[in-house]
Design a protein around this motif. Structure first.
Motif, short mmCIF file in Angstrom:
data_model
loop_
_atom_site.label_atom_id
_atom_site.label_comp_id
_atom_site.label_asym_id
_atom_site.label_seq_id
_atom_site.Cartn_x
_atom_site.Cartn_y
_atom_site.Cartn_z
N LEU A 256 0.86 -1.18 0.00
CA LEU A 256 0.00 0.00 0.00
C LEU A 256 0.89 1.23 0.00
CD1 LEU A 256 -3.19 0.00 0.28
CD2 LEU A 256 -2.82 0.77 2.62
N ALA A 257 0.64 2.17 -0.91
CA ALA A 257 1.47 3.37 -0.98
C ALA A 257 0.62 4.57 -1.39
CB ALA A 257 2.62 3.19 -1.96
N GLU A 258 0.98 5.74 -0.86
CA GLU A 258 0.24 6.96 -1.17
C GLU A 258 0.61 7.48 -2.56
OE1 GLU A 258 -0.58 11.46 0.62
OE2 GLU A 258 0.90 10.13 1.56
N ILE A 259 -0.40 7.94 -3.28
CA ILE A 259 -0.19 8.55 -4.59
C ILE A 259 0.15 10.03 -4.39
CG2 ILE A 259 -1.26 9.14 -6.80
CD1 ILE A 259 -3.10 6.70 -6.42
N THR A 260 1.31 10.42 -4.84
CA THR A 260 1.73 11.83 -4.71
C THR A 260 1.50 12.62 -5.99
OG1 THR A 260 4.00 11.25 -5.30
CG2 THR A 260 3.44 11.27 -2.95
N LEU A 261 1.43 11.91 -7.12
CA LEU A 261 1.21 12.59 -8.40
C LEU A 261 0.39 11.68 -9.31
CD1 LEU A 261 1.83 15.02 -10.27
CD2 LEU A 261 3.85 13.75 -11.06
N TYR A 262 -0.65 12.24 -9.90
CA TYR A 262 -1.49 11.50 -10.84
C TYR A 262 -1.60 12.30 -12.12
CZ TYR A 262 -5.85 10.10 -13.14
OH TYR A 262 -6.77 9.73 -14.07
N GLU A 263 -1.44 11.61 -13.25
CA GLU A 263 -1.51 12.30 -14.54
C GLU A 263 -2.12 11.37 -15.58
OE1 GLU A 263 1.32 14.86 -17.62
OE2 GLU A 263 2.22 13.59 -16.07
N ALA A 264 -3.20 11.82 -16.20
CA ALA A 264 -3.80 11.06 -17.30
C ALA A 264 -2.92 11.21 -18.53
CB ALA A 264 -5.20 11.59 -17.59
N VAL A 265 -2.60 10.08 -19.16
CA VAL A 265 -1.72 10.09 -20.32
C VAL A 265 -2.51 10.51 -21.55
CG1 VAL A 265 -0.22 8.71 -21.80
CG2 VAL A 265 -0.25 8.32 -19.32
N SER A 266 -2.04 11.53 -22.23
CA SER A 266 -2.71 11.98 -23.45
C SER A 266 -2.16 11.20 -24.64
CB SER A 266 -2.49 13.48 -23.65
OG SER A 266 -1.10 13.76 -23.73
N GLY A 267 -2.89 11.26 -25.73
CA GLY A 267 -2.41 10.59 -26.93
C GLY A 267 -3.30 9.43 -27.33
#
Length: 267
Positions: free
Chosen positions: A147-158
């Motif tokens: 289990l780990a905290e998400i520090t950055l989330y980014e939807a991949v474009s393309g």
């Protein structure tokens, strides 16, 4: 000698009056009992409907919430008075291997991925779970683990409208056999407590890295034998929660509900 006129007097005799009073008393007694019985029957019916509505609300609410529970996160304490679980906000498969990694590529449905602005960091601050089978890891978070905290989330474009990349606060310790992940933000707890000879069911919620706070009353006037029991999940079976609630009526009787909720385990 003149004859005296006699007038016939009309009216009720004392016996007739007594008989009428007795009859009216008998009729009044039976009428009052009939009305009283119907009032009691009506009040009982209303009370039963109220308790049925209470039962329907609580059981539907718990079932709906548990539909999105991570199966391995569900836990019931030894006396069956408290049940905790972690509901997921997103789930899917990841790409490649994540063991020893803090950068992970996820596959999720487009609607979830684009929940808001693709670059708004929607899932930052939430936690990703990779085959977390130890229930303690959900309620006592430490690193490194599954289990780990998400520090950055980014939807991949393309070209790929379903891929998203996340950066984690720590490395993950293992892979899932089918590359499965869950994302979760909060934990939920339902507890039965005894007050003045009856049980109350309350609910409380907190973020995964916080302690449970103030509880909210869900339903009261439950029988003291109300309880919850769990058949835990394994890697090859689902978790099943058995709810046994007795809803007390005003006349001292109760309506008993036995309800089972299955939490599907996806390895």
């Amino acid at each position: 000698m003149p004859k005296m006129s006699r007038y016939k007097q009309s009216g009720f005799t004392l016996v007739e009056l007594v008989m009428v009073i007795i009859l009216l008393g008998v009729i009044g007694t039976f009428s009052s009992r009939f009305i009283s019985d119907n009032v009691i029957l009506y009040q009982t019916s209303v009370n039963q409907n109220e308790r049925l509505n209470d039962a329907r609300f609580v059981l539907n609410r718990m079932s709906k919430e548990l539909d999105s529970a991570i199966a391995f996160s569900v836990v019931v304490n030894a006396d069956g008075s408290c049940m905790s679980f972690v509901p997921f906000t997103a789930a899917g498969q990841y790409l490649g291997s994540v063991s020893g990694q803090s950068d992970v590529s996820l596959i999720m449905d487009k609607e979830t991925r684009d929940l808001a602005d693709p670059n708004s960091n929607d899932f930052a601050g939430q936690y990703i779970s990779i085959l977390t089978t130890d229930v303690n890891e959900f309620y006592s978070i430490s690193a490194p683990s599954t289990l780990a905290e998400i520090t950055l989330y980014e939807a991949v474009s393309g070209a790929n409208p379903t891929q998203a990349d996340v950066t984690l606060s720590s490395d993950l310790t293992r892979d899932s056999a089918v590359s499965r992940y869950f994302i979760a933000e909060n934990k939920v707890q339902y507890c039965l407590t005894q007050v003045s000879g009856v049980m109350r069911l309350s609910r409380r919620e907190a973020s995964l890295d916080s302690l449970f706070g103030t509880s909210v009353l869900m339903v009261d006037n439950l029988t003291t034998d109300s309880s919850m029991s769990l058949t835990g999940a394994t890697q090859f079976s689902n978790a099943m929660l058995a709810l046994s609630f007795g809803f007390l009526l005003r006349d001292g009787s109760n309506i008993k509900f036995e309800h089972q909720v299955v939490m599907t385990n996806v390895p």
